[in-house]
Design an enzyme around this catalytic site. Structure first.
Site, PDB file in Angstrom:
ATOM      1  N   ASP A 101      63.797  62.407  58.283  1.00  0.00           N
ATOM      2  CA  ASP A 101      64.743  63.527  58.185  1.00  0.00           C
ATOM      3  C   ASP A 101      65.626  63.423  56.943  1.00  0.00           C
ATOM      4  O   ASP A 101      66.039  64.437  56.374  1.00  0.00           O
ATOM      5  CB  ASP A 101      65.635  63.576  59.425  1.00  0.00           C
ATOM      6  CG  ASP A 101      64.917  64.147  60.646  1.00  0.00           C
ATOM      7  OD1 ASP A 101      63.716  64.444  60.539  1.00  0.00           O
ATOM      8  OD2 ASP A 101      65.566  64.282  61.696  1.00  0.00           O
ATOM      9  N   SER A 103      60.598  54.737  70.930  1.00  0.00           N
ATOM     10  CA  SER A 103      62.033  54.535  71.103  1.00  0.00           C
ATOM     11  C   SER A 103      62.738  54.193  69.791  1.00  0.00           C
ATOM     12  O   SER A 103      62.815  55.032  68.889  1.00  0.00           O
ATOM     13  CB  SER A 103      62.246  53.449  72.170  1.00  0.00           C
ATOM     14  OG  SER A 103      63.591  53.378  72.554  1.00  0.00           O
ATOM     15  N   LYS A 108      59.205  58.852  72.778  1.00  0.00           N
ATOM     16  CA  LYS A 108      60.220  58.485  73.779  1.00  0.00           C
ATOM     17  C   LYS A 108      61.597  58.822  73.207  1.00  0.00           C
ATOM     18  O   LYS A 108      62.118  58.122  72.346  1.00  0.00           O
ATOM     19  CB  LYS A 108      60.152  57.001  74.134  1.00  0.00           C
ATOM     20  CG  LYS A 108      61.196  56.583  75.171  1.00  0.00           C
ATOM     21  CD  LYS A 108      61.089  55.099  75.501  1.00  0.00           C
ATOM     22  CE  LYS A 108      62.133  54.688  76.530  1.00  0.00           C
ATOM     23  NZ  LYS A 108      63.500  54.663  76.000  1.00  0.00           N
TER      24      LYS A 108
END
Length: 544
Positions: A300, A289, A314
């Protein structure tokens, strides 16, 4: 002229869209109202006509939970007591005994007492089994017994518990307990700072920022952020933690839903602490999460090297919604997407297999995305580290030994067998490991692997169908072969299991703080992360 055509043709199209939405909503509303009326009628009819007395609250509770069970495991109904616990998880504060506990049959097992808190002060140890709280025998109390250990500060609670077969008593004085989001940070060498981030509650960013600034002031020129075992928490705290390392105005995560009001783009809003300091993040299969938002976003944005093994996966976002009579519904409202556009949800709860279990995303169907600098990353199954370490992923036998408390129970036995270790770090020898295997056999600790459970279920069905006598010999042969296979797995994964045993032993004598200290000098993931940070050429090559 162009504006005329826009107005003439686009407005009717938009209007027709609204008409379609209104018609669709009207149809949905009718269907919802119809089903509610059917359910209400059945509920009333059962309560008025069933042959025996029924408890309306219990009946409704089961009905609600059965309905939600068909969705995903994160959409949950909370009664009034549950709401209190949920708030504890988000704030990191409560009044209680200061220990991790679990219910097992008619007992509450102390899994880990927190150093200096009430349970620790009262002399409770990991492995103690509480059987009575005040006047309440837990064998007669089927509700959430942990609530009996919460109350006003300075409340005195008498406990009766079992330790190594002996029944003992103690009195515990409830106090305020603060669960730290950053339970440990330190310099692990002259230039490297290490921060353990174990939860995302309302104090996470504050504690992480304080740790980062103190380490930098103490000379740290690179940082390791350890997110292993972190199950997540508050989404905005994940965004704010990223903000410590990336500029103001950077997109960290986007949420998308069928309900437009839940479509949100979360950007950093403050000036960072440090844009340049080399950063490594460690994740494992229990990092989930909000942990994946942090590791995924910084991956990223090419801001950190990710080390370890693939995270949990998740990619769903929940929101608590207040209901009537002090209850709450925590409902999955959207999916989240990393800056590159990845949704890393691993399990598909909407397409289940024949046994009703969620299907894991097929690795061959992962989609490729590009980081800010053009590196290829993938969606679908958690955050894949830039540097994957085989040692980070638990073997199936190790997972079973943690799940069935095989290691936990053995270390309880070991602790009382070796009471004077103190601050010494023992070596788990081959003799100790042989002792461990003998303990598992003596205590008849079942491995309950999927294969073993399936075999046991087959025998149970055979007994019901009264054909068990005809397959008993074959069953015994299969079970013996399976147990032999499990023993072989114990030997094959001896190095890994020894490490898990040692971790648990250190916690018993030196608490979690002692384990973190041990990790800074002896943990392979930390060592690898540090080696990468200490080599600028390798670090930059990974991020390029």
């Amino acid at each position: 002229m162009l504006n005329y055509f826009k107005k003439r043709y686009i407005i009717p199209v938009v209007a027709s869209g609204f008409l379609f939405f209104a018609a669709s909503f009207k149809d949905d509303f009718f269907e919802i109202a119809k089903q509610i009326e059917i359910f209400t009628t059945i509920f009333k009819t059962i309560n008025q006509n069933y042959v025996d007395e029924v408890n309306p609250a219990e009946l409704m509770d089961k009905a609600i939970k059965s309905m939600l069970a068909d969705l995903d495991p994160y959409t949950n109904y909370f009664n009034e007591q549950d709401v209190v616990k949920f708030k504890i998880n988000n704030t990191g504060e409560y009044t209680g005994i200061g220990a991790m506990i679990t219910r097992k049959e008619d007992k509450l097992i102390i899994k880990e007492p927190y150093k200096g808190f009430p349970a620790d002060k009262a002399g409770l140890k990991a492995g103690d089994a509480i059987i009575q709280i005040g006047d309440v025998m837990l064998s007669d109390f089927k509700d959430d017994a942990s609530q009996l250990l919460k109350g006003a500060k300075n409340t005195k609670v008498d406990l009766k518990y079992i330790r190594q077969g002996k029944t003992l008593t103690t009195q515990i004085i409830l106090d305020e307990v603060e669960i730290k989001a950053v339970p440990y940070f330190a310099k692990i060498d002259d230039k490297t700072g290490y921060i353990v981030l174990s939860a995302f509650n309302s104090k996470t960013t504050k504690e992480t920022k304080e740790a980062l600034e103190k380490l930098k002031a103490d000379g740290a020129q690179r940082i390791i952020l350890d997110l292993r075992g972190n199950p997540g928490g508050l989404l905005n705290e994940a965004v704010n933690v990223c903000n410590l390392f990336v500029p103001k105005g950077e997109v960290i995560v986007t949420t998308k839903s069928k309900n437009p009001k839940y479509n949100t783009t979360y950007k950093t809003t403050k000036d960072p602490v440090d844009l340049e300091i080399p950063l490594a993040i460690i994740v494992d299969g229990k990092s989930a999460s909000a942990s994946e938002i942090v590791s995924g976003a910084l991956q990223d944005l090419d801001r950190a090297v990710i080390v370890g093994c693939r995270s949990f996966g998740k990619g769903l976002v929940q929101r608590p919604i207040d209901m009537t009579y002090g209850t709450q519904l925590k409902v999955t409202i959207s999916r989240y997407y990393t800056p590159a556009g990845r949704c890393i949800q691993a399990l598909d709860y909407w397409h289940k297999d024949k046994d009703g279990k969620a299907v894991r995303t097929d690795a061959s169907k992962y989609n490729a995305f590009k980081t800010k600098k053009g590196r290829t990353v993938y969606d679908g199954g958690g955050i894949q580290p830039d540097v994957e370490l085989a040692d980070s992923k638990l073997s199936s036998i190790a997972e079973v030994l943690q799940k069935n408390d095989g290691i936990f129970n053995y270390v309880t036995y070991y602790y009382y067998k070796n009471p004077n270790l103190g601050d010494k770090i023992p070596t788990v020898t081959d003799a100790d490991y042989a002792d461990f295997k003998a303990y598992l056999k003596k205590e008849k600790i079942s491995f309950d692997t999927e294969t073993e459970l399936a075999l046991k279920n087959t025998l149970e069905k055979a007994k019901k169908e009264k054909i068990d006598e005809t397959i008993t010999v074959q069953y015994d042969q299969l079970m013996a072969a399976l147990q032999k296979s499990e023993e072989a797995l114990l030997d094959k994964n001896q190095k890994e299991i020894k490490k898990l045993i040692l971790d648990e032993i250190i916690k018993r004598y030196q608490y979690k703080e002692g384990l973190y200290l041990y990790y800074t000098k002896n943990n392979s993931e930390i060592a690898k992360a540090n080696a990468i940070l200490a080599n600028p050429a390798e670090y930059n090559k990974i991020l390029q």
